[in-house]
Motif scaffolding. Sequence first.
Motif, mmCIF file in Angstrom:
data_model
loop_
_atom_site.group_PDB
_atom_site.id
_atom_site.type_symbol
_atom_site.label_atom_id
_atom_site.label_comp_id
_atom_site.label_asym_id
_atom_site.label_seq_id
_atom_site.Cartn_x
_atom_site.Cartn_y
_atom_site.Cartn_z
ATOM 1 N N ASP A 270 0.813 -1.219 0.000
ATOM 2 C CA ASP A 270 0.000 0.000 0.000
ATOM 3 C C ASP A 270 0.846 1.268 0.000
ATOM 4 O O ASP A 270 0.305 2.370 0.077
ATOM 5 C CB ASP A 270 -0.916 0.027 1.233
ATOM 6 C CG ASP A 270 -1.986 -1.052 1.176
ATOM 7 O OD1 ASP A 270 -2.324 -1.479 0.057
ATOM 8 O OD2 ASP A 270 -2.477 -1.463 2.240
ATOM 9 N N ASP A 271 2.160 1.109 -0.082
ATOM 10 C CA ASP A 271 3.058 2.272 -0.059
ATOM 11 C C ASP A 271 2.795 3.127 -1.298
ATOM 12 O O ASP A 271 3.047 2.683 -2.423
ATOM 13 C CB ASP A 271 4.512 1.793 -0.041
ATOM 14 C CG ASP A 271 5.510 2.931 0.100
ATOM 15 O OD1 ASP A 271 5.095 4.109 -0.012
ATOM 16 O OD2 ASP A 271 6.703 2.656 0.305
ATOM 17 N N PRO B 1 -4.129 2.587 -3.837
ATOM 18 C CA PRO B 1 -4.586 1.393 -3.113
ATOM 19 C C PRO B 1 -5.757 1.710 -2.179
ATOM 20 O O PRO B 1 -6.677 0.901 -2.028
ATOM 21 C CB PRO B 1 -3.342 0.980 -2.326
ATOM 22 C CG PRO B 1 -2.197 1.505 -3.126
ATOM 23 C CD PRO B 1 -2.689 2.812 -3.691
ATOM 24 N N ASN B 2 -5.733 2.900 -1.559
ATOM 25 C CA ASN B 2 -6.837 3.277 -0.666
ATOM 26 C C ASN B 2 -8.146 3.441 -1.434
ATOM 27 O O ASN B 2 -9.223 3.122 -0.925
ATOM 28 C CB ASN B 2 -6.501 4.566 0.077
ATOM 29 C CG ASN B 2 -5.469 4.336 1.164
ATOM 30 O OD1 ASN B 2 -5.312 3.220 1.652
ATOM 31 N ND2 ASN B 2 -4.753 5.379 1.541
ATOM 32 N N ALA C 85 -13.460 1.302 -2.573
ATOM 33 C CA ALA C 85 -14.429 0.879 -3.590
ATOM 34 C C ALA C 85 -15.096 -0.436 -3.216
ATOM 35 O O ALA C 85 -16.234 -0.707 -3.602
ATOM 36 C CB ALA C 85 -13.736 0.754 -4.948
ATOM 37 N N GLU C 86 -14.386 -1.271 -2.445
ATOM 38 C CA GLU C 86 -14.945 -2.558 -2.058
ATOM 39 C C GLU C 86 -16.139 -2.407 -1.114
ATOM 40 O O GLU C 86 -16.942 -3.341 -0.960
ATOM 41 C CB GLU C 86 -13.866 -3.410 -1.390
ATOM 42 C CG GLU C 86 -12.751 -3.837 -2.358
ATOM 43 C CD GLU C 86 -11.642 -4.586 -1.645
ATOM 44 O OE1 GLU C 86 -11.724 -4.730 -0.403
ATOM 45 O OE2 GLU C 86 -10.696 -5.028 -2.321
ATOM 46 N N SER C 87 -16.264 -1.256 -0.474
ATOM 47 C CA SER C 87 -17.367 -1.051 0.464
ATOM 48 C C SER C 87 -18.571 -0.387 -0.196
ATOM 49 O O SER C 87 -19.524 -0.011 0.460
ATOM 50 C CB SER C 87 -16.905 -0.197 1.652
ATOM 51 O OG SER C 87 -16.584 1.116 1.220
ATOM 52 N N PHE C 88 -18.502 -0.228 -1.519
ATOM 53 C CA PHE C 88 -19.613 0.362 -2.257
ATOM 54 C C PHE C 88 -20.177 -0.644 -3.244
ATOM 55 O O PHE C 88 -19.495 -1.592 -3.641
ATOM 56 C CB PHE C 88 -19.144 1.598 -3.037
ATOM 57 C CG PHE C 88 -18.847 2.790 -2.173
ATOM 58 C CD1 PHE C 88 -19.776 3.802 -2.009
ATOM 59 C CD2 PHE C 88 -17.635 2.898 -1.509
ATOM 60 C CE1 PHE C 88 -19.504 4.891 -1.215
ATOM 61 C CE2 PHE C 88 -17.349 3.987 -0.706
ATOM 62 C CZ PHE C 88 -18.290 4.991 -0.559
ATOM 63 N N THR C 89 -21.418 -0.409 -3.636
ATOM 64 C CA THR C 89 -22.017 -1.263 -4.662
ATOM 65 C C THR C 89 -22.819 -0.398 -5.621
ATOM 66 O O THR C 89 -23.249 0.693 -5.274
ATOM 67 C CB THR C 89 -22.943 -2.325 -4.027
ATOM 68 O OG1 THR C 89 -23.398 -3.205 -5.058
ATOM 69 C CG2 THR C 89 -24.152 -1.677 -3.355
ATOM 70 N N GLU C 90 -22.992 -0.865 -6.828
ATOM 71 C CA GLU C 90 -23.753 -0.126 -7.831
ATOM 72 C C GLU C 90 -25.261 -0.390 -7.659
ATOM 73 O O GLU C 90 -25.688 -1.525 -7.458
ATOM 74 C CB GLU C 90 -23.332 -0.583 -9.249
ATOM 75 C CG GLU C 90 -21.899 -0.246 -9.608
ATOM 76 C CD GLU C 90 -21.759 1.182 -10.109
ATOM 77 O OE1 GLU C 90 -22.792 1.876 -10.179
ATOM 78 O OE2 GLU C 90 -20.639 1.595 -10.423
ATOM 79 N N THR C 91 -26.048 0.664 -7.763
ATOM 80 C CA THR C 91 -27.510 0.502 -7.828
ATOM 81 C C THR C 91 -27.896 0.397 -9.291
ATOM 82 O O THR C 91 -27.085 0.594 -10.183
ATOM 83 C CB THR C 91 -28.225 1.696 -7.178
ATOM 84 O OG1 THR C 91 -28.024 2.843 -7.998
ATOM 85 C CG2 THR C 91 -27.697 1.963 -5.790
#
Length: 303
Positions: free
Chosen positions: A269-270, A283-284, A289-295
Amino acid sequence: MSKTTLLIDADVLAFESSIVAEQSINWKDDMWTVHADMALAKARVINRIEEFKKNLKTDHVVLCLSDRANFRRKLNPDYKSNRSKSRLPIILRQVKQWIIDELGGIMWANLEADDVISILATDMDEETIVVSIDKDFKSVPGIFFDYNKGEYHHPTEDEADNFHLIQTITGDVTDGFKGVPKMGPVTAKKALEKDGYTWETVVNCYEKAGLTEQDALMNAWMARLLRADNYCFRTNTIKRLWIPKNYQTKDTLKISQQGLSVTGTLDGDDPALFLRSPYAVSPNDLKMAESFTETTTGSKVSL
């Protein structure tokens, strides 16, 4: 068919295939869009590979790709930074992932495809042929086929080492590192032929221009493709960077902490390993993005 293994620069295949697959459309007035045909890109990659196998008379291929993280950027933040200003083909990342998932392509952490190819070429027992268009492979002992020019190169270890010294003096502006001012390949070669293909000659060229041995060493690391003796296959990490042949134990003190910072296990993640651009995905960003989803409407909602 022979058992020769083709070490193919799949970065080039992915890029050119993604470009070929793109098409611009003018819908009306000033409205333009760009779309890409993934099927066409895949076909282009496969046709290229089959062409290489037929012409070079072997069925054995290894497709090598570059990781987004790059150890050279930690040493020199300007390394290939000019490329952050260029628009990449819209399906380039997807084509690379397809090469890995479907064609068995390989990508090693923090390394460019060039390094992976060079490490394999200097480690494998059977004959290998490097397949690329990049002149940097003249610094790798073995067989290099430049398919753009239709040229074969067979540098010995000494010839490959000498080419690296020439590159260290001249630098590579397109890759973001400058060598000795006003010294191109011709003048660099003349200096090395006159005073010897040695590290002392390289340092002398730098010092005459008001630069230091550390400047020369940094550019040598930028120009040098890793070889098998630089890499630890057990841990999949860089074991050590290139060291001039004339260095004794006491001379290793000249190796800066910056040079040592890219050996061993690196922090994935450097941010120093990634292209520094206001438009580059970090990387952040990927973790968030993994905590979001598309409607269904395309808007983002947090899970």
